[in-house]
Scaffold this motif. Structure first.
Motif, short mmCIF file in Angstrom:
data_model
loop_
_atom_site.label_atom_id
_atom_site.label_comp_id
_atom_site.label_asym_id
_atom_site.label_seq_id
_atom_site.Cartn_x
_atom_site.Cartn_y
_atom_site.Cartn_z
N GLU A 1 0.93 -1.07 0.03
CA GLU A 1 0.03 0.25 0.05
C GLU A 1 0.79 1.28 -0.04
O GLU A 1 0.54 2.32 -0.92
CB GLU A 1 -0.88 0.05 1.10
N GLU A 2 1.84 1.36 0.84
CA GLU A 2 2.92 2.62 0.80
C GLU A 2 3.37 2.70 -0.49
O GLU A 2 3.77 3.76 -0.85
CB GLU A 2 3.94 2.14 2.06
N CYS A 3 3.82 1.60 -0.92
CA CYS A 3 4.54 1.77 -2.32
C CYS A 3 3.56 2.44 -3.16
O CYS A 3 3.99 3.40 -4.05
CB CYS A 3 4.91 0.45 -3.07
N GLY A 4 2.34 1.94 -3.53
CA GLY A 4 1.22 2.44 -4.28
C GLY A 4 1.07 4.14 -4.07
O GLY A 4 0.76 4.79 -4.98
N VAL A 5 0.87 4.44 -2.76
CA VAL A 5 0.52 5.89 -2.30
C VAL A 5 1.74 6.77 -3.01
O VAL A 5 1.66 7.60 -3.45
CB VAL A 5 0.63 5.82 -0.94
N VAL A 6 3.27 6.21 -2.58
CA VAL A 6 4.12 7.16 -3.26
C VAL A 6 3.99 7.21 -4.87
O VAL A 6 4.32 8.43 -5.24
CB VAL A 6 5.51 6.37 -2.80
N HIS B 1 1.90 14.16 3.51
CA HIS B 1 1.33 12.96 3.73
C HIS B 1 1.79 12.26 4.63
O HIS B 1 3.08 12.05 4.91
CB HIS B 1 1.23 12.14 2.27
N HIS B 2 0.91 11.35 5.42
CA HIS B 2 1.16 10.70 6.51
C HIS B 2 2.14 9.65 6.18
O HIS B 2 3.16 9.29 7.18
CB HIS B 2 0.25 10.43 7.48
N ILE B 3 2.34 9.04 5.23
CA ILE B 3 2.91 7.79 4.64
C ILE B 3 4.24 8.35 4.37
O ILE B 3 5.57 7.85 4.69
CB ILE B 3 2.33 7.07 3.50
N LEU B 4 4.44 9.64 3.63
CA LEU B 4 5.79 10.29 3.29
C LEU B 4 6.57 10.76 4.82
O LEU B 4 7.73 10.56 4.77
CB LEU B 4 5.57 11.70 2.47
N HIS B 5 5.70 10.93 5.80
CA HIS B 5 6.28 11.51 6.96
C HIS B 5 6.82 10.18 7.73
O HIS B 5 7.90 10.17 8.32
CB HIS B 5 5.21 12.13 7.87
N ALA B 6 6.06 9.15 7.48
CA ALA B 6 6.47 7.84 8.28
C ALA B 6 7.72 7.31 7.74
O ALA B 6 8.46 6.92 8.29
CB ALA B 6 5.34 7.01 8.18
N LEU B 7 7.80 7.42 6.15
CA LEU B 7 8.88 6.81 5.60
C LEU B 7 10.24 7.72 6.04
O LEU B 7 11.36 7.14 6.50
CB LEU B 7 8.91 7.28 4.13
N ARG B 8 10.11 8.89 6.25
CA ARG B 8 11.37 9.67 6.88
C ARG B 8 11.64 9.30 8.28
O ARG B 8 12.87 9.21 8.50
CB ARG B 8 10.90 11.28 6.48
N ASN B 9 10.86 9.15 9.01
CA ASN B 9 11.20 8.65 10.45
C ASN B 9 11.63 7.18 10.13
O ASN B 9 12.39 6.84 11.08
CB ASN B 9 9.69 8.25 11.21
N ARG B 10 11.07 6.43 9.42
CA ARG B 10 11.71 5.01 9.48
C ARG B 10 13.13 5.03 8.59
O ARG B 10 13.98 4.24 9.48
CB ARG B 10 10.59 4.07 8.28
N GLU C 1 2.17 23.95 10.77
CA GLU C 1 2.80 22.62 10.97
C GLU C 1 1.72 21.78 11.54
O GLU C 1 1.94 20.55 11.50
CB GLU C 1 3.86 22.76 11.86
N THR C 2 0.35 22.05 11.59
CA THR C 2 -0.75 21.26 11.73
C THR C 2 -0.97 20.37 10.44
O THR C 2 -1.02 20.66 9.49
CB THR C 2 -1.94 22.23 11.86
N PRO C 3 -0.76 19.01 10.82
CA PRO C 3 -0.92 18.19 9.68
C PRO C 3 -2.27 18.28 8.94
O PRO C 3 -3.22 18.51 9.33
CB PRO C 3 -0.79 16.72 10.49
N LEU C 4 -2.05 18.19 7.59
CA LEU C 4 -3.37 18.40 6.71
C LEU C 4 -4.07 16.99 6.86
O LEU C 4 -3.61 15.97 6.76
CB LEU C 4 -2.80 18.64 5.29
N PRO C 5 -5.22 17.19 6.31
CA PRO C 5 -5.97 15.72 6.20
C PRO C 5 -5.78 15.15 4.75
O PRO C 5 -5.31 15.84 3.93
CB PRO C 5 -7.55 16.34 5.87
N HIS C 6 -5.38 13.84 4.96
CA HIS C 6 -4.77 12.96 3.96
C HIS C 6 -5.72 12.45 2.96
O HIS C 6 -5.53 11.42 2.13
CB HIS C 6 -3.81 11.75 4.59
N SER C 7 -7.02 12.79 2.81
CA SER C 7 -7.90 12.23 2.00
C SER C 7 -7.73 12.77 0.49
O SER C 7 -8.11 12.31 -0.37
CB SER C 7 -9.32 12.34 2.35
N ASN C 8 -6.81 13.98 0.49
CA ASN C 8 -6.69 14.73 -0.70
C ASN C 8 -5.45 14.62 -1.30
O ASN C 8 -4.49 15.43 -0.42
CB ASN C 8 -7.19 16.21 -0.69
N HIS C 9 -4.91 13.83 -2.14
CA HIS C 9 -3.54 13.79 -2.23
C HIS C 9 -3.21 15.08 -2.94
O HIS C 9 -1.69 15.73 -2.64
CB HIS C 9 -3.17 12.79 -3.24
N HIS C 10 -3.87 15.99 -3.54
CA HIS C 10 -3.27 17.26 -4.19
C HIS C 10 -2.86 18.07 -3.07
O HIS C 10 -2.01 18.78 -3.09
CB HIS C 10 -4.35 17.83 -4.87
#
Length: 519
Positions: free
Chosen positions: A167-172, A306-315, A507-516
């Motif tokens: 799923e993470e690969c597909g989102v990126v 996007h929370h997945i991009l943020h998680a990848l950086r932490n990883r 810096e407040t995280p944006l909602p992730h339902s909209n990729h744009h």
């Protein structure tokens, strides 16, 4: 009877004195008053053997206590020198390099004092490779243990299967497509062929020969060519005034010379050949020589991404075991798409450092001018976003070679840096598998906990894709070899961020339902 009792007491007194002498006890011994026991023989007891056994027990107790203390000390040093315990990269971060076991959320990274010297704030720990094939267990996701395998020691290269989920690969990939990809085909334009091929640039062969001839003896030796290329770094746009091909041709000319050196006249003939080889076709028409063929884009991973991009950086931060400020202030995530026929020739992600160069990411903190900017990338984390149907392997042509020599890159007339022609001749090739990550160090350690010289064995490229497409992402960790300049850069960025109005709201995280919106 009186005589017999006195005799017994006398013998007991003698034995008591011997026992005290053997045990080393100087205190007086009071013999017990025992009634005479006629008809029984005395049992002879070796008092010295009893004391020897007691002494042995005492020694063994002290020995075991000593061994336990040594083991405890080793554990203490190990866990206090490690930068962090490996925990879930999507959740909490653990102990910092100071050994404090703190649990912070991704939105609250460990605080570093920007006024401290960067070497006092943190160092650059390195993962131990141990040996090729060695497998380490790491935890980068909640409730999951993953394996990290050592693929080579030169460069220090690791493979981590399952670093990303499907799923993470597909989102990126989807985020990259929404952002839009640009052509990243790097070529030598026909108008710039002369500059690429000529080692002289704006210098004549005589001037170039004089610069290379360090001892000014009128003879050009192999070591002078190698040292001269380093000393004259940053004379052209790509940071070198002698390209690898030029250097190999000069060294080939030296080998062809009976004396193993080049005179000025012989050097002129080598320079004349460079203007025609290898990019001139038979008809005399110059052609463009592509270095890579792909499309790419950059994805921001900071606050609000996007929370997945943020998680990848932490990883990546926890995989590399580095302080979070280094990773947070590095380049954005680069996503690359190779279509059928796409490739990249072998190259280094980072550049050697010289006094006349400055790192691109810290140029504002350099306080100098007229410097050539170079890429300073301490670590590369390559992420495979899909499994390629055919081709597309990542090749390391000189991985784990005993020595590295520029002229050794040409074998049997084949240039190992040309992945289109010699990809199958590389020492190490990794097949793209979705979710797998590769981590390698582009620089050696300086022996003091900071970044050292460029690791020339990190030379790598991408084999041509023969079927399907190939998606990859590059996450680089930028570090300046000058730790003082790195410290100034971090202070500068920190002060800018603190002085920006309304930063907390942004810096407040944006909602992730909209990729744009996340882009």
């Amino acid at each position: 009877m009186d005589y017999s009792n006195r005799h017994i007491h006398s013998e007991m007194d003698d034995e008591s004195q011997e026992s005290m002498d053997a045990c080393g006890d100087s205190s007086p011994y009071v013999p017990p008053h025992l009634p005479p026991m006629p008809g029984r023989e005395r049992l002879q007891i070796q008092k010295s053997s009893v004391c020897s056994r007691a002494y042995f027990v005492v020694v063994m107790v002290f020995f075991h206590v000593y061994i336990i203390n040594i083991i405890g000390l080793l554990f203490y040093v190990h866990y206090n020198n490690s930068p962090a315990d490996i925990v879930s990269a999507d959740g909490d971060t653990s102990a910092s390099s100071s050994g404090v076991d703190s649990r912070l959320s991704p939105s609250d990274p460990p605080q570093q004092d920007p006024e401290l010297d960067v070497r006092q704030s943190f160092s650059l720990p390195r993962i131990e490779g141990i040996r090729v094939g060695h497998v380490q267990r790491v935890s980068l996701k909640p409730d999951r243990i993953q394996e990290m395998k050592t693929l080579s020691l030169k460069p220090l290269l690791f493979e981590i299967p399952g670093f990303l989920s499907e799923e993470e690969c597909g989102v990126v990939v989807q985020l990259a497509q929404l952002k839009g990809l640009m052509e990243s085909q790097a070529t030598v334009p026909p108008g710039d062929q002369e500059e690429e091929l000529q080692p002289l640039l704006s210098l004549s062969p005589e001037e170039t020969f004089s610069l290379l001839d360090l001892d000014q003896d009128g003879l050009l030796q192999r070591q002078e060519v190698r040292e001269g290329e380093i000393l004259s770094h940053s004379r052209s746009r790509d940071g070198t005034w002698l390209s690898p091909e030029n250097l190999r041709q000069i060294l080939t000319g030296q080998e062809a010379s009976p004396a193993g050196v080049l005179t000025l006249e012989e050097f002129r003939r080598v320079c004349d050949g460079m203007s025609q080889h290898p990019l001139q076709q038979r008809g005399g028409t110059r052609r463009s020589q592509p270095k890579r063929k792909s499309r790419h884009t950059w994805l921001y991973q900071g606050p609000g991404s996007h929370h997945i991009l943020h998680a990848l950086r932490n990883r990546v931060t926890h995989l590399a075991r580095l302080p979070s400020p280094l990773v947070e202030l590095s380049e954005p995530l680069q996503v690359i798409r190779y279509e059928q026929g796409g490739f990249s020739h072998a190259h280094h992600d980072s550049s050697p450092s010289h006094p006349e160069t400055t790192c691109s990411h810290t140029r504002l903190a350099g306080n100098t001018s007229a410097h050539t900017e170079i890429s300073c990338r301490y670590i590369t984390v390559l992420l495979y976003l899909n499994s390629v149907e055919g081709g597309g392997e990542t090749t390391f042509p000189v991985a784990d070679n005993r020595t590295y020599e520029e002229e050794a890159l040409v074998q049997g007339g084949v240039d190992l840096t040309d992945t289109q022609q010699s990809c199958n001749r590389g020492n190490l090739r990794v097949k793209p598998t979705a979710g797998t990550a590769l981590l390698w160090y582009n620089h050696l350690s300086d022996g003091k906990g900071w970044m050292g010289e460029l690791d020339e064995y990190s030379l790598h490229g991408d084999c041509p894709v023969t079927r399907g497409v190939k998606w990859v992402a590059n996450s680089w960790v930028n570090v300046d070899p000058d730790h003082q300049r790195q410290a100034r850069y971090q202070r500068l960025v920190t002060h800018r961020q603190e002085g920006e109005p309304g930063r907390e709201e942004r810096e407040t995280p944006l909602p992730h339902s909209n990729h744009h919106q996340d882009l």
